[in-house]
Design an enzyme around this catalytic site. Structure first.
Site: not given
Ligand code: FBP
Length: 552
Positions: A81, A145, A175-176, A202-203, A205
């Site tokens: 994300g 992703r 993390d992933d 990065k995130t 979250d």
């Molecule tokens: P990352 O863990 O890859 O940083 O993404 C987090 C996030 O922003 C979450 O908060 C949310 O649930 C998810 O991505 C949404 O994913 P997508 O962009 O695939 O809709």
């Protein structure tokens, strides 16, 4: 870059991000610290990562350099994300490489990890970098992703990095993605590749953090953007005095974002999934708690309020969590997934799955609205359900509405309950990075370049002392294997970086718990307003409240 440039963006492009003093002054050395091992599952992780296990922590300190200046070629990829500051990671990386040797080259893999597998990349030039300095978004090279997992994908990465003659690959992810980077590092090393793999945390979250990683980048800007919106909604609520606002916030698993926004705005109710799980609450019990506050506020003549809901809530409700885990295991099996996808109607899919669920999970799945059931079937390659698409705020509004109606019938309250739902998530992920994130990301990118120059692989970079001025920040790198544990994902035991959840005995949650009764019934709102990029430091350089409380 497409589109016209706003005056703010133009002024902002001239901002020079700050660096830790040790890196800023140009002459620094890499110092090996203690060997750091994973706290649990040590033997299994050592078996899976024989070449990258048991490495020391690295710090970058001022002094006569012990880094080579020979010309190097480095790739960078943005994974997962979006998070504010990603472009500054690349800018820091680029500037550090060019400062070390003007012949150094940087290549950006396109659309996430799949770009490495397919060998799709662009050379990153100073023109490209200058167009993206201090901007939000990941649009310079885009993200994705995909997980590099199969033997064929790994072999393609080995071949492509060799063809490009890369000395290093910097993976910017959560993390992933950092786990995936560690697997790639191990694979490349076991095949005698010279390409080092280095991760950047990065995130938005905020759940990739530990003793070494004080905060993932993007959390600050995203939370400030959400808090601005929440503050505006609070003010609308006290102006209109007729609506309850249910605001769901991003953060797929941990509730850090919701907690930070609750602390920033003093919303009436801030649900924290980790607390709900620790109390073993059902969704109905969560709704009952909200009803109590609605009734208490109505008794004071306040038929309005704000509820903050973490996106990951459903996964923390025990019976729903078991169901989601069973679903992930079932869909982790390729044949089951294909069968589910082959059905034309949702009813057929549900019938098929119900026959495979345990009785409790079948009941839990059946209790959800059809659109939520359908969304949960789209589990990603890392085993995560797409919770950003589940409208938990609407589920809760319905439950609260039913309960208020029945309390009214019984003469227990005269509360008026009109609720509006909001989801605030994507709005914050590409905001222009705050000064904190702009500086932090640039420093992370700058540090990643030094790890590649020093020839270390299987590391995630970090910057410590984040609550102090940037001049006191410490650039470092931690072996990823030391952060791994074994978890069940898609029905298999796999190594992953443990997600850092909100700690209920931590200072940020305690601060909320101490104040929540007052914030629930009073109008004690704070209106944080928009992120400020220019102006006094006490307005422009404020660090996240969570970080201030955690790090003093
Ligand atoms: P990352 O863990 O890859 O940083 O993404 C987090 C996030 O922003 C979450 O908060 C949310 O649930 C998810 O991505 C949404 O994913 P997508 O962009 O695939 O809709």
């Amino acid at each position: 870059m497409s589109g016209a440039i706003s005056p703010l963006q133009k002024a902002r492009s001239a901002y020079q991000p700050k660096l830790p003093l040790s890196l800023k002054n140009g002459s620094f050395l890499v110092k090996k610290g203690e060997v750091i091992l994973p706290p649990v599952d040590r033997d299994r992780i050592k078996t899976l990562f024989p070449n990258t296990f048991g490495q020391p922590i690295l710090t970058f300190e001022a002094g006569e350099t012990n880094l080579s200046n020979h010309a190097i070629r480095v790739g960078v990829v943005l994974s997962g994300g979006q998070a504010p500051g990603g472009h500054n990671v690349i800018a820091g990386l680029f500037d550090a490489l060019r400062t070390a040797n003007s012949d150094n080259k940087l290549f950006g893999f396109l659309k996430g990890p799949i770009g490495i597998v397919k060998g799709n990349f662009v050379e990153i030039t100073s023109e490209i970098i200058d167009a993206y300095r201090n901007t939000g978004g990941f649009d310079m090279i885009m993200s994705g992703r995909d997980k590099i997992e199969s033997a064929e994908d790994l072999k393609s990465c080995l071949d492509n990095t060799a063809t490009m003659d890369l000395n290093g690959l910097v993976v910017v992810g959560g993390d992933d993605s950092n786990t995936n980077a560690a697997m790639l590092a191990e694979y490349l090393k076991s095949n005698d590749s010279k390409c080092c793999v280095v991760g950047v945390p990065k995130t938005i979250d905020g759940d990739m953090r530990n003793e070494q990683i004080e905060m993932s980048f993007g959390f600050d800007t995203a939370c400030k953007t959400y808090s601005e919106v929440i503050g505006n909604i609070c003010r609308d609520a006290t102006s209109a005095i007729k609506y309850w606002h249910f605001v769901r916030l991003m953060g797929r698993a941990a509730s850090h974002v919701t907690l930070e926004c609750g602390l920033s705005t003093h919303a009436n109710i801030t649900l924290i999934s980790e607390e709900i799980r620790s109390k073993g609450m059902t969704l109905a019990e969560v709704a009952d708690g909200i009803v109590d506050t609605v009734i208490a506020r109505a008794a004071k003549g306040r038929n309005y309020g704000i509820v903050l809901i973490p996106e990951g809530l459903l996964e923390f409700i025990p019976e729903l969590k078991s169901m989601i885990d069973e679903l992930a295991t079932m869909l982790g099996d390729k044949d089951t997934l294909e069968t589910v996808r082959s059905f034309d109607t949702h009813e057929e899919r549900t019938q098929y799955l119900s026959s495979m669920f345990s009785a409790l999970s079948a009941k839990a799945y059946a209790s959800l609205p059809e659109d939520t059931q359908a969304v949960l079937l789209n589990i990603d390659s890392h085993g995560n359900p797409p919770l950003s698409q589940v409208e938990t705020e609407k589920l809760l509004i319905d439950l609260v509405k039913q309960r208020i109606a029945s309390a009214k019938k019984q003469g227990k309250t005269a509360a008026k309950f009109t609720a509006l739902s909001h989801f605030v998530g994507y709005e914050g992920r590409c905001a222009a990075p705050s000064n904190f994130d702009a500086d932090y990301c640039y420093s992370l990118g700058y540090t990643a370049a030094q790890v590649v120059r020093a020839g270390f692989t299987g590391y995630t970079v970090s910057v410590k002392n984040l609550n102090q001025p940037a001049s006191e920040w410490v650039a470092m790198a931690t072996p990823v294997t030391s952060m791994l544990n074994i978890e069940r994902r898609l029905g298999k035991d796999v190594p992953v970086i443990k997600k850092a959840l909100v700690e209920l005995d931590g200072k940020p949650f305690k601060m909320y718990a101490q104040n929540r009764e007052k914030w629930a019934v009073e109008d004690d709102y704070v209106y944080p307003g928009p992120i400020q990029y220019f102006g006094p430091s006490e307005v422009c350089d404020v660090t996240p409240i969570t970080l201030q409380l955690e790090r003093g």
